[in-house]
Write a protein that holds these residues in place. Sequence first.
Motif, mmCIF file in Angstrom:
data_model
loop_
_atom_site.group_PDB
_atom_site.id
_atom_site.type_symbol
_atom_site.label_atom_id
_atom_site.label_comp_id
_atom_site.label_asym_id
_atom_site.label_seq_id
_atom_site.Cartn_x
_atom_site.Cartn_y
_atom_site.Cartn_z
ATOM 1 N N ARG A 35 0.844 -1.234 -0.208
ATOM 2 C CA ARG A 35 -0.016 -0.197 0.105
ATOM 3 C C ARG A 35 0.755 1.154 0.129
ATOM 4 O O ARG A 35 1.006 1.965 0.894
ATOM 5 N N PRO A 36 1.448 1.524 -1.214
ATOM 6 C CA PRO A 36 2.470 2.797 -1.399
ATOM 7 C C PRO A 36 1.623 4.011 -0.930
ATOM 8 O O PRO A 36 2.441 5.148 -0.678
ATOM 9 N N ASP A 37 0.235 4.027 -0.640
ATOM 10 C CA ASP A 37 -0.210 5.271 -0.141
ATOM 11 C C ASP A 37 -0.354 5.367 1.105
ATOM 12 O O ASP A 37 -0.836 6.553 1.521
ATOM 13 N N LEU A 38 -0.033 4.417 1.816
ATOM 14 C CA LEU A 38 0.050 4.462 3.331
ATOM 15 C C LEU A 38 1.316 4.548 3.963
ATOM 16 O O LEU A 38 2.122 3.530 4.220
ATOM 17 N N THR A 39 1.816 5.748 4.132
ATOM 18 C CA THR A 39 2.988 5.927 4.728
ATOM 19 C C THR A 39 2.835 7.019 5.788
ATOM 20 O O THR A 39 2.168 7.812 6.043
ATOM 21 N N PHE A 40 4.027 7.115 6.750
ATOM 22 C CA PHE A 40 4.211 7.969 7.885
ATOM 23 C C PHE A 40 5.491 8.236 8.224
ATOM 24 O O PHE A 40 6.331 7.416 8.007
ATOM 25 N N ALA A 78 3.284 9.644 19.886
ATOM 26 C CA ALA A 78 1.729 9.652 19.918
ATOM 27 C C ALA A 78 1.426 9.766 18.447
ATOM 28 O O ALA A 78 0.370 9.241 18.287
ATOM 29 N N ALA A 79 1.877 10.521 17.665
ATOM 30 C CA ALA A 79 1.461 10.854 16.154
ATOM 31 C C ALA A 79 1.722 9.277 15.584
ATOM 32 O O ALA A 79 0.748 8.681 14.727
ATOM 33 N N ALA A 80 2.715 8.507 15.496
ATOM 34 C CA ALA A 80 3.056 7.416 15.171
ATOM 35 C C ALA A 80 1.852 6.291 15.647
ATOM 36 O O ALA A 80 1.361 5.642 15.008
ATOM 37 N N ALA A 81 1.887 6.309 16.991
ATOM 38 C CA ALA A 81 0.825 5.335 17.457
ATOM 39 C C ALA A 81 -0.651 5.584 16.891
ATOM 40 O O ALA A 81 -1.285 4.657 16.618
ATOM 41 N N LEU A 87 -4.991 2.362 11.252
ATOM 42 C CA LEU A 87 -4.881 1.302 10.282
ATOM 43 C C LEU A 87 -5.713 0.044 10.671
ATOM 44 O O LEU A 87 -6.151 -0.856 10.056
ATOM 45 N N ARG A 88 -5.955 -0.053 12.001
ATOM 46 C CA ARG A 88 -6.625 -1.249 12.572
ATOM 47 C C ARG A 88 -8.083 -1.306 11.891
ATOM 48 O O ARG A 88 -8.585 -2.267 11.834
ATOM 49 N N ILE A 90 -8.587 -1.527 8.772
ATOM 50 C CA ILE A 90 -8.351 -2.232 7.613
ATOM 51 C C ILE A 90 -7.508 -3.431 7.707
ATOM 52 O O ILE A 90 -7.429 -4.137 6.851
ATOM 53 N N GLY A 91 -6.759 -3.349 9.020
ATOM 54 C CA GLY A 91 -5.916 -4.784 9.081
ATOM 55 C C GLY A 91 -5.403 -4.857 10.623
ATOM 56 O O GLY A 91 -5.626 -3.706 11.237
ATOM 57 N N ARG A 92 -4.650 -5.719 10.620
ATOM 58 C CA ARG A 92 -3.806 -6.016 11.934
ATOM 59 C C ARG A 92 -2.319 -5.364 11.623
ATOM 60 O O ARG A 92 -1.791 -6.290 11.340
ATOM 61 N N PRO A 93 -1.839 -4.445 12.329
ATOM 62 C CA PRO A 93 -0.545 -4.033 12.431
ATOM 63 C C PRO A 93 0.419 -5.172 12.838
ATOM 64 O O PRO A 93 0.370 -5.435 13.821
ATOM 65 N N VAL A 94 1.402 -5.510 11.797
ATOM 66 C CA VAL A 94 2.542 -6.105 12.326
ATOM 67 C C VAL A 94 3.905 -5.597 11.939
ATOM 68 O O VAL A 94 4.130 -5.162 10.814
ATOM 69 N N PHE A 95 4.616 -5.456 12.861
ATOM 70 C CA PHE A 95 5.934 -4.786 12.698
ATOM 71 C C PHE A 95 6.927 -5.493 11.974
ATOM 72 O O PHE A 95 7.005 -6.670 11.911
ATOM 73 N N LEU A 96 7.689 -4.657 10.862
ATOM 74 C CA LEU A 96 8.482 -5.262 10.074
ATOM 75 C C LEU A 96 9.943 -4.420 9.988
ATOM 76 O O LEU A 96 9.625 -3.274 9.576
ATOM 77 N N ALA A 97 10.972 -4.784 10.041
ATOM 78 C CA ALA A 97 12.187 -4.343 9.837
ATOM 79 C C ALA A 97 13.318 -5.111 9.303
ATOM 80 O O ALA A 97 13.207 -6.260 9.316
ATOM 81 N N GLY A 98 14.321 -4.386 9.037
ATOM 82 C CA GLY A 98 15.679 -5.189 8.485
ATOM 83 C C GLY A 98 16.752 -4.265 8.560
ATOM 84 O O GLY A 98 17.069 -3.418 8.062
ATOM 85 N N PRO A 99 17.378 -4.542 9.861
ATOM 86 C CA PRO A 99 17.172 -5.397 11.065
ATOM 87 C C PRO A 99 16.347 -5.308 11.884
ATOM 88 O O PRO A 99 16.119 -3.874 12.255
#
Length: 186
Positions: A35-40, A78-81, A87-88, A90-99
């Motif tokens: 979803r490239p339209d959903l960024t923060f 607070a803004a990030a949270a 987003l909840r 439309i879905g269940r947020p799952v953290f992803l990073a590398g690393p």
Amino acid sequence: MAKLPELYLAVDVEADGPIPGPYSMISLGIAVVGRPDLTFYTELRPISDDFVPAALAVSGLDRDRLLREAPPAAEAMAAAASWINGLRRIGRPVFLAGPAVFDGMFVHWYFQRFLGKSPFSNSGAGIDLRSYWMGMTGCEWVSSRKSIIKQQLKLNDLPHTHHAGEDASELAQVFEAVLDSRRRQE
């Protein structure tokens, strides 16, 4: 009611040192995979006087400007949270990073320290790109760098800029390609 799908939130941070607390997270970017339209994106005012000049230089951010203009950590988190929790619907947020170790350490610490809880759960658990790739391909750690993954998936046109927002979008695109590759193998 149908169960909402998982939303993989690609997270990237820039920091002015190796660990949170003594050093500061100075920017945070999040992008939803597929979803490239959903960024923060936000920058953060440093929380400490200490910094490692070489670490600060990686991001290219001006520390003096951040001290004057960036929102305080509590406000930025607070803004990030709020964005993540929004987003909840439309879905269940799952953290992803590398690393996940580096980015997750900063993000989880900042959420806990400044908000008392993380929208990603109390454990701060999430997906690590390199570990996922190793499990999917059977490769060794040395062959799981994002640059190698991008090369193998022919994603050579995705730059890594050390801008947290841009790098979160890069990670989202890489993970989307990883998931597509996995689906083709099934």
